[in-house]
Design an enzyme around this catalytic site. Structure first.
Site, PDB file in Angstrom:
ATOM      1  N   GLY A   1       1.078  -0.913  -0.060  1.00  0.00           N
ATOM      2  CA  GLY A   1       0.173   0.170  -0.038  1.00  0.00           C
ATOM      3  C   GLY A   1       1.247   0.975  -0.082  1.00  0.00           C
ATOM      4  O   GLY A   1       1.912   1.461  -0.770  1.00  0.00           O
TER       5      GLY A   1
ATOM      6  N   THR B   1      -8.825   0.449   1.506  1.00  0.00           N
ATOM      7  CA  THR B   1      -8.990   0.996   0.410  1.00  0.00           C
ATOM      8  C   THR B   1      -7.967   2.339   0.602  1.00  0.00           C
ATOM      9  O   THR B   1      -7.078   2.874  -0.454  1.00  0.00           O
ATOM     10  CB  THR B   1      -9.728   0.989  -0.517  1.00  0.00           C
ATOM     11  OG1 THR B   1     -10.680   1.925   0.221  1.00  0.00           O
ATOM     12  CG2 THR B   1     -10.311   0.402  -1.195  1.00  0.00           C
TER      13      THR B   1
ATOM     14  N   GLY C   1       2.149  20.298   7.848  1.00  0.00           N
ATOM     15  CA  GLY C   1       2.054  18.746   8.991  1.00  0.00           C
ATOM     16  C   GLY C   1       2.890  17.871   8.761  1.00  0.00           C
ATOM     17  O   GLY C   1       4.508  18.343   8.712  1.00  0.00           O
TER      18      GLY C   1
ATOM     19  N   HIS D   1      -0.015   1.887  12.318  1.00  0.00           N
ATOM     20  CA  HIS D   1      -0.228   0.970  12.875  1.00  0.00           C
ATOM     21  C   HIS D   1      -1.513   0.866  13.464  1.00  0.00           C
ATOM     22  O   HIS D   1      -2.326   0.097  13.773  1.00  0.00           O
ATOM     23  CB  HIS D   1       0.351   1.270  14.127  1.00  0.00           C
ATOM     24  CG  HIS D   1       1.179   2.975  14.576  1.00  0.00           C
ATOM     25  ND1 HIS D   1       1.320   3.852  13.659  1.00  0.00           N
ATOM     26  CD2 HIS D   1       0.145   3.655  15.394  1.00  0.00           C
ATOM     27  CE1 HIS D   1       1.357   4.477  14.024  1.00  0.00           C
ATOM     28  NE2 HIS D   1       0.690   4.982  14.697  1.00  0.00           N
TER      29      HIS D   1
ATOM     30  N   HIS E   1      20.413   2.751  32.411  1.00  0.00           N
ATOM     31  CA  HIS E   1      21.807   3.659  32.693  1.00  0.00           C
ATOM     32  C   HIS E   1      22.703   3.289  31.631  1.00  0.00           C
ATOM     33  O   HIS E   1      23.469   2.270  31.204  1.00  0.00           O
ATOM     34  CB  HIS E   1      22.213   3.983  33.975  1.00  0.00           C
ATOM     35  CG  HIS E   1      22.715   5.132  33.354  1.00  0.00           C
ATOM     36  ND1 HIS E   1      22.654   6.565  33.451  1.00  0.00           N
ATOM     37  CD2 HIS E   1      24.463   5.663  33.494  1.00  0.00           C
ATOM     38  CE1 HIS E   1      23.193   7.225  33.071  1.00  0.00           C
ATOM     39  NE2 HIS E   1      24.716   6.709  33.671  1.00  0.00           N
TER      40      HIS E   1
HETATM   41  P1  FAD Z   1      -3.327   2.276   1.837  1.00  0.00           P
HETATM   42  O1  FAD Z   1      -1.907   1.643   2.168  1.00  0.00           O
HETATM   43  O2  FAD Z   1      -3.494   3.276   0.760  1.00  0.00           O
HETATM   44  O3  FAD Z   1      -3.526   0.581   1.117  1.00  0.00           O
HETATM   45  C1  FAD Z   1      -4.398   1.067   0.990  1.00  0.00           C
HETATM   46  C2  FAD Z   1      -4.425   0.199  -0.567  1.00  0.00           C
HETATM   47  O4  FAD Z   1      -5.335  -0.233  -1.496  1.00  0.00           O
HETATM   48  C3  FAD Z   1      -3.324   0.851  -2.080  1.00  0.00           C
HETATM   49  O5  FAD Z   1      -2.395  -0.548  -2.063  1.00  0.00           O
HETATM   50  C4  FAD Z   1      -4.346   0.553  -3.084  1.00  0.00           C
HETATM   51  O6  FAD Z   1      -3.555   0.275  -4.018  1.00  0.00           O
HETATM   52  C5  FAD Z   1      -5.782  -0.339  -2.772  1.00  0.00           C
HETATM   53  N1  FAD Z   1      -6.086  -0.376  -3.203  1.00  0.00           N
HETATM   54  C6  FAD Z   1      -7.217   1.682  -3.365  1.00  0.00           C
HETATM   55  N2  FAD Z   1      -8.890   0.672  -4.137  1.00  0.00           N
HETATM   56  C7  FAD Z   1      -9.038  -0.931  -4.493  1.00  0.00           C
HETATM   57  C8  FAD Z   1      -9.474  -1.377  -4.951  1.00  0.00           C
HETATM   58  N3  FAD Z   1     -10.764  -0.788  -5.462  1.00  0.00           N
HETATM   59  N4  FAD Z   1      -9.279  -2.743  -5.145  1.00  0.00           N
HETATM   60  C9  FAD Z   1      -8.246  -2.954  -5.540  1.00  0.00           C
HETATM   61  N5  FAD Z   1      -6.936  -2.697  -4.464  1.00  0.00           N
HETATM   62  C10 FAD Z   1      -7.377  -0.896  -3.897  1.00  0.00           C
HETATM   63  N6  FAD Z   1       1.643   6.626   8.848  1.00  0.00           N
HETATM   64  C11 FAD Z   1       2.236   5.914   9.752  1.00  0.00           C
HETATM   65  O7  FAD Z   1       1.802   5.523  10.505  1.00  0.00           O
HETATM   66  N7  FAD Z   1       3.803   6.159  10.172  1.00  0.00           N
HETATM   67  C12 FAD Z   1       4.467   7.137   9.471  1.00  0.00           C
HETATM   68  O8  FAD Z   1       5.419   7.451   9.099  1.00  0.00           O
HETATM   69  C13 FAD Z   1       4.047   7.588   7.873  1.00  0.00           C
HETATM   70  N8  FAD Z   1       4.450   8.063   7.333  1.00  0.00           N
HETATM   71  C14 FAD Z   1       3.705   8.366   5.648  1.00  0.00           C
HETATM   72  C15 FAD Z   1       4.658   9.418   4.785  1.00  0.00           C
HETATM   73  C16 FAD Z   1       3.924   9.833   3.298  1.00  0.00           C
HETATM   74  C17 FAD Z   1       4.557  10.779   2.999  1.00  0.00           C
HETATM   75  C18 FAD Z   1       2.682   9.411   3.223  1.00  0.00           C
HETATM   76  C19 FAD Z   1       1.712   9.874   2.304  1.00  0.00           C
HETATM   77  C20 FAD Z   1       1.889   8.571   4.412  1.00  0.00           C
HETATM   78  C21 FAD Z   1       2.169   8.157   5.528  1.00  0.00           C
HETATM   79  N9  FAD Z   1       2.142   8.129   6.261  1.00  0.00           N
HETATM   80  C22 FAD Z   1       2.475   7.116   7.806  1.00  0.00           C
HETATM   81  C23 FAD Z   1       0.237   7.208   6.292  1.00  0.00           C
HETATM   82  C24 FAD Z   1       0.652   5.391   5.918  1.00  0.00           C
HETATM   83  O9  FAD Z   1       1.000   4.853   5.054  1.00  0.00           O
HETATM   84  C25 FAD Z   1      -1.160   5.345   5.798  1.00  0.00           C
HETATM   85  O10 FAD Z   1      -2.056   5.349   7.196  1.00  0.00           O
HETATM   86  C26 FAD Z   1      -1.059   3.644   6.052  1.00  0.00           C
HETATM   87  O11 FAD Z   1      -0.271   3.852   4.451  1.00  0.00           O
HETATM   88  C27 FAD Z   1      -2.961   3.173   5.760  1.00  0.00           C
HETATM   89  O12 FAD Z   1      -3.054   2.176   5.906  1.00  0.00           O
HETATM   90  P2  FAD Z   1      -4.234   1.620   5.124  1.00  0.00           P
HETATM   91  O13 FAD Z   1      -4.206   0.235   4.853  1.00  0.00           O
HETATM   92  O14 FAD Z   1      -5.547   2.234   5.465  1.00  0.00           O
HETATM   93  O15 FAD Z   1      -4.057   2.261   3.266  1.00  0.00           O
END
Ligand code: FAD
Length: 444
Positions: A39, A129, A171, A306, A431
């Site tokens: 993701g 997603t 942010g 997480h 420590h």
């Molecule tokens: P995602 O990781 O977005 O995964 C969703 C997946 O669903 C994607 O792979 C997508 O391709 C797939 N998908 C979407 N629609 C469909 C569909 N219709 N059919 C099939 N597949 C689909 N969070 C932290 O905790 N620590 C950090 O240090 C951190 N750093 C970040 C830095 C950046 C630059 C960004 C952008 C985000 C960061 N985040 C961080 C946030 C973190 O990446 C997200 O909170 C996390 O990835 C969310 O997980 P998720 O599984 O909900 O969604």
């Protein structure tokens, strides 16, 4: 047609971790992913940014090779890190209880999901997603977009290092990217609409971080409302000076937030409700359609990797009727700037509103032996308790300084067991460590 216990849409840290957990509990799982497993977190978020931040800090401290070379090598290493971890997830998902389908998933009805030619009938569906970059509807940013405007997705695979960068939005993502480009030697400006950066972080910690970043060379323009991007210029209104100002830059990063990824999901076919923040869910992450859950960024509650994983675990527990003790009010979070910021629980302002007798206990990095030894004396630990009583409960912790995330993680663990300040003092700490600053703070 495949029949399954759980259909998971999305293979990010919400989706793939939930698939593994559900399979471990004996359920048959189908998971659909239209891009790469891992993701946003693995491919365009947490991991690539931390890999680049690590190499940028190294380049800044060692100054051993030209910055452009260091940037190129950092990009290559980041690719290797991501590819290796992606392979690891693919291997984990080759579990016989899990079927991974590559393609776009869409609802046909509440129990049926199509993925390309394939149709899946599921007893339960978990939508995971994630989210996508949100672009403010301003000239030069929304289509037609200036060629100087980039998103974090674009910059995490930038071919060359821009000499100057202007970040719109102070942010988490904006400040981490600003730190990375500063450490690679770029001139960095940050333009923020609000009067302070990191609005969800404890005010004192956010202010201290801003001052430290400014001292390190990042220019932060607060209370400045971006009006448009014209070519390579960001035009904004400085509300304090009541004047129009502009910054010219080789690269303009828009980091003003993320929106739920709902494109083409056909939520209406299943009767699932959503608003601008995401899919509407209750505290068990269930939608109001029976047996359909929405976890992670797509429900807009806590946009952290997480959090997505924990929400998925909780949803599976609800499906199986398992009671867990996951405390979603105790959600640690970190900003991997240099220095780091991390927090858990109530900020001082929230404690003030909730507990008339709240107390704040501070410890400083400069009086800690390890901080002196590793030259990391800039920083502060703030513990927040619910009362003045000797048995006051810890309700928040906010840290700016080296290893802030590790310090906050200790307090998050304690808060899960409602530990008091006195009980924290009874815990023997190694420590010399930076975590000893917690004892210093607790004793004040
Ligand atoms: P995602 O990781 O977005 O995964 C969703 C997946 O669903 C994607 O792979 C997508 O391709 C797939 N998908 C979407 N629609 C469909 C569909 N219709 N059919 C099939 N597949 C689909 N969070 C932290 O905790 N620590 C950090 O240090 C951190 N750093 C970040 C830095 C950046 C630059 C960004 C952008 C985000 C960061 N985040 C961080 C946030 C973190 O990446 C997200 O909170 C996390 O990835 C969310 O997980 P998720 O599984 O909900 O969604």
């Amino acid at each position: 047609m495949i029949e399954t216990d759980i259909m998971i849409i999305g293979g990010g840290p919400g989706g793939y971790e939930t698939a593994l957990y559900a399979a471990g509990k004996g359920l048959k799982v189908v998971i659909a992913e239209e891009r790469e497993v891992g993701g946003t977190c693995l491919n365009r978020g947490c991991i690539p940014t931390k890999s680049l931040l690590h190499d940028a800090a190294h380049a800044s401290l060692c100054n051993a090779e030209p910055q452009a070379e260091a940037f190129k090598r950092a990009m290559e290493r980041k690719q290797q890190v991501v590819a290796g971890l992606r392979q690891g997830i693919a291997t984990l998902l080759s579990n016989p209880a899990i079927t991974l389908l590559q393609g776009h998933a869409a609802f046909v009805d509440p129990k049926t999901v199509s993925i390309g030619e394939e149709t899946v009938k599921a007893r339960h569906v978990i939508i995971a997603t994630g989210s996508k970059v949100k672009m403010p509807p301003l000239p030069g940013i929304k289509e037609p977009r200036s060629p100087y405007v980039f998103t974090s997705d674009d910059l995490l695979c930038a071919p060359t290092l821009p000499p100057t960068v202007c970040v719109i939005g102070a942010g988490v993502i904006g400040l981490e990217m600003a730190t990375m480009f500063r450490d690679f030697g770029c001139k960095v400006d940050v333009v923020e609409f609000l009067s302070e950066c990191l609005p969800t972080v404890d005010g004192e910690i956010a202010r201290r971080l801003r001052k430290t970043l400014e001292k390190s060379g990042i220019k932060i323009h607060l209370s400045c409302q971006v009006r448009e991007v014209n070519g390579n210029e960001v035009l904004y209104f400085n509300t304090k000076k009541k004047a129009e100002e502009r910054i010219a830059s080789d690269c303009i990063l828009v980091a003003t937030g993320r929106a739920p990824q709902l494109d083409g999901l056909q939520l209406a076919a299943a009767g699932i409700r959503y608003d601008g923040h995401g899919i509407l869910v209750n505290d068990d992450f269930a939608t109001d359609v029976p047996e359909i859950y929405a976890i992670g960024d797509v429900n807009g509650r806590q946009m952290l990797a997480h959090a997505a994983t924990a929400q998925g675990r909780h949803a599976v527990n609800r499906i199986l009727g398992i009671e867990d003790r996951i405390r979603f009010d105790i959600m640690p979070a970190a900003v991997f700037t240099r220095p780091e910021v991390a927090s858990v629980g109530l900020t001082e302002d929230c404690a003030n509103a909730q507990y008339p007798d709240y107390t704040v206990h501070k410890g400083f990095y400069r009086s800690n032996g390890k901080a002196q030894a590793i030259e990391a004396t800039e920083g502060l630990v703030k513990l927040i308790c619910d009362s003045k009583q000797p048995n006051a409960k810890i309700v928040g912790c906010h840290v700016m300084g080296a290893n802030a995330a590790a310090i906050v993680q200790e307090v998050a663990a304690l808060m899960n067991f409602d530990v008091t300040l006195e009980q924290l003092m009874d815990i023997i700490h190694i420590h010399p460590t930076l975590n000893e600053i917690l004892l210093q703070a607790a004793s004040v």
